[in-house]
Motif scaffolding. Structure first.
Motif, mmCIF file in Angstrom:
data_model
loop_
_atom_site.group_PDB
_atom_site.id
_atom_site.type_symbol
_atom_site.label_atom_id
_atom_site.label_comp_id
_atom_site.label_asym_id
_atom_site.label_seq_id
_atom_site.Cartn_x
_atom_site.Cartn_y
_atom_site.Cartn_z
ATOM 1 N N THR A 72 5.449 -4.806 1.070
ATOM 2 C CA THR A 72 5.590 -3.493 1.719
ATOM 3 C C THR A 72 4.739 -2.482 0.959
ATOM 4 O O THR A 72 4.649 -2.509 -0.266
ATOM 5 C CB THR A 72 7.050 -3.011 1.729
ATOM 6 O OG1 THR A 72 7.533 -2.993 0.383
ATOM 7 C CG2 THR A 72 7.924 -3.939 2.541
ATOM 8 N N TRP A 73 4.102 -1.609 1.737
ATOM 9 C CA TRP A 73 3.141 -0.659 1.175
ATOM 10 C C TRP A 73 3.540 0.763 1.510
ATOM 11 O O TRP A 73 4.146 1.011 2.536
ATOM 12 C CB TRP A 73 1.752 -0.885 1.783
ATOM 13 C CG TRP A 73 1.138 -2.225 1.535
ATOM 14 C CD1 TRP A 73 1.510 -3.407 2.096
ATOM 15 C CD2 TRP A 73 0.033 -2.511 0.685
ATOM 16 N NE1 TRP A 73 0.711 -4.426 1.645
ATOM 17 C CE2 TRP A 73 -0.221 -3.900 0.771
ATOM 18 C CE3 TRP A 73 -0.776 -1.737 -0.150
ATOM 19 C CZ2 TRP A 73 -1.240 -4.520 0.058
ATOM 20 C CZ3 TRP A 73 -1.801 -2.360 -0.855
ATOM 21 C CH2 TRP A 73 -2.022 -3.732 -0.756
ATOM 22 N N ARG A 74 3.171 1.705 0.628
ATOM 23 C CA ARG A 74 3.265 3.112 1.002
ATOM 24 C C ARG A 74 2.269 3.976 0.223
ATOM 25 O O ARG A 74 1.843 3.606 -0.878
ATOM 26 C CB ARG A 74 4.685 3.655 0.806
ATOM 27 C CG ARG A 74 5.158 3.707 -0.616
ATOM 28 C CD ARG A 74 6.622 4.148 -0.660
ATOM 29 N NE ARG A 74 7.128 4.144 -2.023
ATOM 30 C CZ ARG A 74 7.017 5.167 -2.874
ATOM 31 N NH1 ARG A 74 6.389 6.267 -2.518
ATOM 32 N NH2 ARG A 74 7.516 5.074 -4.091
ATOM 33 N N VAL A 75 1.908 5.082 0.825
ATOM 34 C CA VAL A 75 1.038 6.051 0.149
ATOM 35 C C VAL A 75 1.900 6.821 -0.846
ATOM 36 O O VAL A 75 3.032 7.192 -0.552
ATOM 37 C CB VAL A 75 0.402 7.011 1.175
ATOM 38 C CG1 VAL A 75 -0.368 8.121 0.477
ATOM 39 C CG2 VAL A 75 -0.516 6.232 2.108
ATOM 40 N N ASP A 76 1.374 7.028 -2.061
ATOM 41 C CA ASP A 76 2.116 7.749 -3.102
ATOM 42 C C ASP A 76 1.516 9.150 -3.268
ATOM 43 O O ASP A 76 0.353 9.291 -3.640
ATOM 44 C CB ASP A 76 2.010 6.960 -4.414
ATOM 45 C CG ASP A 76 2.864 7.567 -5.510
ATOM 46 O OD1 ASP A 76 3.957 8.073 -5.197
ATOM 47 O OD2 ASP A 76 2.433 7.533 -6.682
ATOM 48 N N GLY A 77 2.281 10.162 -2.991
ATOM 49 C CA GLY A 77 1.779 11.543 -3.082
ATOM 50 C C GLY A 77 0.852 11.861 -1.920
ATOM 51 O O GLY A 77 0.810 11.144 -0.919
ATOM 52 N N GLU A 78 0.130 12.944 -2.037
ATOM 53 C CA GLU A 78 -0.780 13.350 -0.970
ATOM 54 C C GLU A 78 -2.174 12.762 -1.197
ATOM 55 O O GLU A 78 -2.662 12.724 -2.329
ATOM 56 C CB GLU A 78 -0.877 14.882 -0.910
ATOM 57 C CG GLU A 78 0.396 15.603 -0.490
ATOM 58 C CD GLU A 78 0.762 15.403 0.991
ATOM 59 O OE1 GLU A 78 -0.086 14.895 1.757
ATOM 60 O OE2 GLU A 78 1.907 15.752 1.358
#
Lengths: 475, 475
Positions: A72-78
């Motif tokens: 599972t992946w996600r963007v961290d911060g902007e």
């Protein structure tokens, strides 16, 4: 969410869906047609791998997706946008590990994807709120203190018990890795030939200072205090490493050399024979790590007539410093960093020095390098922008060497322009200089061959004013 | 700007106007009628001063405004509101210095004003972007390296040249101050009777661990790594102090004791006779600082019959640890921290221990103290709220002792309630315990008399289970 973050989020969601479905074609299609890279540090490949182009990426996906399982992946911060380039930190995990990465998109397609292993699940480093209590409260019959436990470990590790890792070489690389292992609770021994941690620095010529600035030099877990000098003298770094080894409670065997090592394939362990203060010890670690340095091996050219030469001869690694050569004639063979440093220090005490240039040297001024080459990631200005050494290291590895070299060509165009007068002086005195094979300068030259340059901290003035008699064309 | 910030800003502007106009009545009128304090750390009084009430504040204004000159003030960051209390960080400066303070307003009037000296103008500490380069680039005839300069300083300071400050006592207080002086470039010597920095910890009984948690214990400039244990064993702190002294490049004279000191009023300097490794040295510093500790002096009661007692006798400061007393009968005189620690350690190895309680002891459980007393300022939770040790120290000194004691009475009401079962056990076995003169507990008791308590880390169970035979009522 900003547009940039939205774009990164969309990419990462699509990539997650395609890779988890095992659809390698669809996943590969998310990378940039013209140029693309996937650099993996351990998480997927259990190795350090850079793949270039859709073909190589597809092959690595094929090789790694089956054992990676669902990720599972996600963007961290902007994310950030800069012209056509979108950049984002990403976090990802599967059943066994957590990873951190960096994504660079061009027009919505991946130009560079960096994936690195952060930690194996169940092996979190204890720190901050999970740090140890340090003492067992309560009344406990026959308790042992932490000091006694530590002394027992020092006594028994390598004899009654075996290290899981053995690190050969106790310079900053070995010490830094040893500190990481200690924090992870992995029994580790570091062996070092010298008498004390830091001696590999202390033993060098006395004028030696780090040419890399402080922002580049931090050890893990314990950064230098904020008044640490920019260019650390060798003895100061030596003392820091000695202190670090002690307070990090590393098992650091001094005056110990490795005599032989072979892997026992049946038992899946190394058999390493070492001499510790003159006594043989056999160690059986699961992992053997060489941390003997990139630049530590003496390259001693065979010179005709050397055996009958009546004067003193030594390699730069054995050079004691200039003091005893005051008023003497000295020839320094070679014209890279050590040669320049040693020649200048000899000149400073009043020796008559000739530096022999065998082939062209890349020269760059320290002050210009600091600003234009190192500055964007490793400088006070970078720190002020929130880029500490850890972040800088990530951003650095998020640029494949090929891209790095290309980018540096532009940087060196600017350096040449800024220091045009400086370079003109070499041409005037006939001192051969260059900017590397593809004009990409010092850092790439170091990566490619480990030498071939001088970072000017003062000796170039002497060369150009012919105070160091640079004889050219010698073979 | 928030309403709270606006309120703080209005106060500070008015205070600035009144004080700069020398209008002491108007300035004093800005303080709370019912209760008010002005604590000054050096900036105005060149001393540590707490004034209470408008009368004392007016007197201190009268005494300090003339030499302070024009002072400009501003609120730093956003103020906070909590019921009737507005709190704000303030910054201020005059011609010679910069200061930092804290303001607590009740209904727009100052309840507490803290003012502290940050730095003298022209004596900024070099750090971050003003750090030293570490090496002089260029070709310089007869250069001396930093190591040579350091060695020369070590050789000459105290002999050829005189320190500006002399610090007697090289524990954490002396070392921390020495590091500050070094950073300010003030020639300073620290003298210490022991063989190595840290020995004042190492020499104590072997089970000794800090009872204050890690968030409270950081030294300046070089915080512990983030996995440092909560309660540090004495030898680990000893090693840290030794390392710190070395990397901070302090002039630390080991095996040195002070024999006499007198102030030469004519020359405005101290004449201090010390013995350094058996050799007399006379030092002439401008400033003499005693950093010999709050709790380091042995209080040895004269016991009737002691001189004819056949067994071993020693004070807790000389106690070697429990190992050699296994199976022996031991009487521990007194029932505060060291007595409890030593008694428990003796019990753990199987000694037959009797602890004599002379007078009532305040007992508090470590785990409860950590949460309720220290927690708001010194804990992982505090760090997560942005309160590091520096900020915590400011907030701590922004509370005058009188207010502190009052606030702690409420905290100890909660402690008593939470640990009611724990305290009931003492009453059952007849072990005298208390919560300080005004029920304000441990910290205030320490400030008032430096002792009188035990932080329970395990021995209370033994006392209550009568495993340590606590004889009561002894005189």
């Amino acid at each position: 969410m900003t547009t940039a973050s939205q774009r990164a989020q969309t990419w990462i969601e699509t990539y997650e869906r395609c890779t988890n479905a095992g659809d390698i074609n669809a996943a590969t299609a998310l990378f940039d047609d013209a140029e693309c890279f996937w650099r993996d540090l351990v998480f997927f490949s259990w190795n350090l791998k850079t793949t270039e182009g859709k073909q190589e990426i597809a092959e690595m996906l094929k090789a790694t997706l089956p054992h990676a399982g669902k990720v599972t992946w996600r963007v961290d911060g902007e994310a950030t946008d800069d012209e056509a380039l979108t950049e984002a930190w990403v976090l990802f995990e599967n059943d066994v590990a957590r990873g951190k990465g960096y994504l660079k998109l061009r027009n919505g397609k991946a130009w560079v994807l960096l994936t690195t292993l952060l930690e194996l699940k169940g092996h979190k480093e204890r720190k901050d709120s999970t740090r140890s209590k340090g003492v067992m409260h309560g009344a406990i019959k026959d308790r042992t203190t932490l000091l006694e436990k530590r002394e027992k470990e020092e006594r028994e590790l390598g004899y009654k018990t075996q290290p899981y890792c053995l690190i050969i070489g106790g310079g900053q690389g070995g010490i830094g890795l040893g500190a990481r292992m200690r924090r992870l609770g992995v029994p580790t021994i570091i062996i070092e030939k010298n008498k004390k941690p830091g001696d590999s620095w202390r033993n060098r010529y006395k004028s030696l200072c780090l040419h890399d600035p402080v922002w580049y030099d931090h050890m893990p877990f314990l950064p230098f205090p904020d008044d640490w000098p920019i260019f650390s003298p060798k003895d100061k770094i030596g003392d820091w490493l000695e202190m670090y080894t002690k307070v990090m409670e590393l098992n650091y065997w001094t005056e110990t050399v490795c005599k032989s090592a072979k892997f026992d394939d049946r038992k899946k362990q190394w058999v390493v024979k070492v001499m510790r203060k003159g006594k043989p010890v056999t160690l059986k670690p699961a992992h053997l790590i060489l941390a003997t340095g990139l630049s530590a091996f003496a390259n001693v050219p065979k010179l005709k007539g050397a055996s009958t030469f009546k004067g003193e001869q030594h390699h730069s690694s054995q050079h004691p410093g200039p003091d005893k050569y005051k008023g003497k004639k000295v020839v320094v063979v070679g014209s890279n960093n050590s040669a320049h440093d040693i020649s200048a220090a000899l000149w400073e005490v009043g020796a008559d020095v000739t530096m022999l240039q065998r082939s062209s040297t890349h020269i760059a001024r320290s002050v210009t390098l600091m600003e234009l080459e190192a500055g964007p990631l490793y400088s006070e200005a970078a720190v002020a922008r929130g880029i500490d050494v850890t972040k800088a290291d990530y951003l650095y590895v998020a640029t494949p060497y090929k891209v790095q070299a290309r980018g540096l060509i532009d940087v060196y165009k600017e350096i040449k322009k800024r220091d045009a007068d400086f370079y003109a002086r070499f041409e005037k005195v006939g001192f051969m200089h260059d900017f590397g094979d593809d004009e990409s300068g010092l850092h790439v030259k170091y990566i490619r061959r480990g030498s071939g340059y001088y970072i000017d901290v003062g000796a170039s003035d002497l060369v150009c004013a012919a105070k160091i008699n640079s004889n050219l064309g010698w073979r």
